[in-house]
Motif scaffolding. Structure first.
Motif, short mmCIF file in Angstrom:
data_model
loop_
_atom_site.label_atom_id
_atom_site.label_comp_id
_atom_site.label_asym_id
_atom_site.label_seq_id
_atom_site.Cartn_x
_atom_site.Cartn_y
_atom_site.Cartn_z
N SER A 128 0.81 -1.23 0.00
CA SER A 128 0.00 0.00 0.00
C SER A 128 0.84 1.27 0.00
N VAL A 129 2.12 1.13 0.21
CA VAL A 129 3.00 2.31 0.36
C VAL A 129 4.13 2.22 -0.65
N PRO A 130 4.43 3.33 -1.35
CA PRO A 130 5.57 3.30 -2.28
C PRO A 130 6.86 2.94 -1.55
N GLN A 131 7.63 2.08 -2.17
CA GLN A 131 8.88 1.64 -1.55
C GLN A 131 10.08 2.28 -2.25
N PRO A 132 11.18 2.51 -1.52
CA PRO A 132 11.40 2.16 -0.11
C PRO A 132 10.73 3.14 0.84
N SER A 133 10.32 2.63 1.98
CA SER A 133 9.63 3.43 2.98
C SER A 133 10.28 3.23 4.34
N ALA A 134 10.06 4.22 5.23
CA ALA A 134 10.61 4.11 6.58
C ALA A 134 10.03 2.92 7.33
N MET A 135 8.85 2.44 6.90
CA MET A 135 8.25 1.30 7.58
C MET A 135 9.14 0.07 7.51
N LEU A 136 9.98 -0.01 6.48
CA LEU A 136 10.82 -1.19 6.29
C LEU A 136 11.87 -1.34 7.38
N TRP A 137 12.31 -0.22 7.96
CA TRP A 137 13.29 -0.35 9.04
C TRP A 137 12.69 -0.06 10.41
N LEU A 138 11.59 0.69 10.46
CA LEU A 138 10.97 0.97 11.75
C LEU A 138 10.33 -0.27 12.37
N ALA A 139 9.64 -1.06 11.56
CA ALA A 139 8.94 -2.23 12.09
C ALA A 139 9.90 -3.27 12.68
N PRO A 140 10.93 -3.71 11.95
CA PRO A 140 11.84 -4.69 12.56
C PRO A 140 12.66 -4.11 13.71
N LEU A 141 12.98 -2.83 13.64
CA LEU A 141 13.72 -2.20 14.74
C LEU A 141 12.91 -2.25 16.02
N LEU A 142 11.67 -1.80 15.99
CA LEU A 142 10.84 -1.77 17.19
C LEU A 142 10.43 -3.18 17.62
N GLY A 143 10.25 -4.08 16.67
CA GLY A 143 9.90 -5.45 17.01
C GLY A 143 10.96 -6.13 17.85
N ARG A 144 12.25 -5.86 17.54
CA ARG A 144 13.33 -6.46 18.33
C ARG A 144 13.61 -5.65 19.59
N ALA A 145 13.40 -4.35 19.55
CA ALA A 145 13.59 -3.53 20.75
C ALA A 145 12.62 -3.95 21.85
N LEU A 146 11.42 -4.36 21.47
CA LEU A 146 10.45 -4.78 22.48
C LEU A 146 10.83 -6.12 23.10
N LEU A 147 11.64 -6.92 22.41
CA LEU A 147 12.15 -8.14 23.04
C LEU A 147 13.06 -7.78 24.20
N ALA A 232 1.45 -4.41 13.44
CA ALA A 232 0.75 -3.20 13.87
C ALA A 232 1.45 -1.94 13.39
N VAL A 233 2.77 -1.91 13.46
CA VAL A 233 3.52 -0.74 12.98
C VAL A 233 3.34 -0.56 11.48
N LEU A 234 3.42 -1.64 10.73
CA LEU A 234 3.24 -1.56 9.26
C LEU A 234 1.86 -1.01 8.93
N VAL A 235 0.83 -1.56 9.57
CA VAL A 235 -0.55 -1.11 9.28
C VAL A 235 -0.73 0.35 9.67
N ALA A 236 -0.20 0.74 10.83
CA ALA A 236 -0.34 2.13 11.29
C ALA A 236 0.33 3.09 10.31
N LEU A 237 1.50 2.74 9.80
CA LEU A 237 2.19 3.62 8.87
C LEU A 237 1.53 3.62 7.50
N ALA A 238 0.97 2.47 7.10
CA ALA A 238 0.28 2.41 5.82
C ALA A 238 -0.99 3.24 5.85
N LEU A 239 -1.65 3.30 7.01
CA LEU A 239 -2.87 4.10 7.14
C LEU A 239 -2.58 5.58 7.03
#
Length: 239
Positions: A128-147, A232-239
């Motif tokens: 849904s979002v033109p690539q490359p997008s910040a979502m590509l690095w924000l989602a995996p970054l925050l996903g591992r930070a929450l671990l 959740a991060v991907l969907v929020a940024l795509a919205l």
């Protein structure tokens, strides 16, 4: 220090690392504090692929990015998501039954459904979002930070599990890693702030659910946390 980084890369991804980084005892804090950096590495590789696919059709680009994402991580967290989904539904609110189901290597229909729905959400968001997008690095970054956040704030209830070696981390090292994560995420401006808020909400709901059902967490629930946060991060940024 570098041994901990390579150990984190070897555990969280399928990127080859020297086998000696896993030999003998090493400081667990050195590994856990590097988890956000590994997320950023995954995100950086995905961003590069997104740049290469910038001229492709959105559906094709989204599909290829998702395949690369799963391949990079070896579906490690998807396995935890499936086990957690099966256990949460099949456990019927009982702690011991929930833990027992999570140990079963087989996936039931609820687990398969959870994987399909999460991957579907990720694919649609990526397409849904033109690539490359910040979502590509924000989602995996925050996903591992929450671990890292989970191990700092939530009891680990399964002795001998994959995550048991990470209990007793250096709170200073992990805290610094999380602070740097927030700073890096905010480089994306409002998108970064939105992603942080969404990730925090997911973590709050996840921790409340784990404490209520298990009085803590397991490796499988940590995998579920990463997958749910990324989606959740991907969907929020795509919205």
């Amino acid at each position: 220090m570098m041994r901990g980084l390579f150990a984190a890369i070897g555990f969280l991804t399928r990127i080859p690392v020297p086998a000696r980084v896993f030999a003998g005892a090493s400081s667990p804090s050195a590994q856990l504090a590097w988890y956000p950096a590994v997320g950023l590495l995954i995100g950086g590789l995905l961003w590069c692929l997104g740049w290469l696919l910038s001229g492709a059709e959105p559906m094709l680009a989204g599909g290829l990015l998702l395949v690369a994402w799963v391949a990079l991580t070896g579906a490690l967290h998807l396995d935890g998501l499936a086990d957690s989904a099966d256990a949460w539904v099949g456990g019927l609110g009982d702690r011991e039954r929930t833990l027992s189901i999570m140990k079963d290597p087989r996936s039931g229909p609820i687990g398969v459904t959870a994987i399909v729905l999460v991957l579907l959400l990720k694919f649609v968001a990526l397409a849904s979002v033109p690539q490359p997008s910040a979502m590509l690095w924000l989602a995996p970054l925050l996903g591992r930070a929450l671990l890292t956040t989970a191990f700092m704030t939530t009891p680990y209830v399964r002795s001998g599990g994959l995550g048991s070696a990470l209990v007793g981390e250096s709170r200073i090292a992990c805290g610094m890693a999380l602070l740097l994560t927030a700073i890096v995420a905010l480089f994306a401006g409002w998108h970064g702030l939105r992603a942080i808020v969404v990730a925090a909400l997911v973590f709050a709901c996840w921790r409340w659910s784990c404490m209520r059902r298990l009085s803590g967490m397991t490796g499988d629930t940590c995998g579920a946390l990463t997958e749910l946060t990324e989606a959740a991060v991907l969907v929020a940024l795509a919205l």
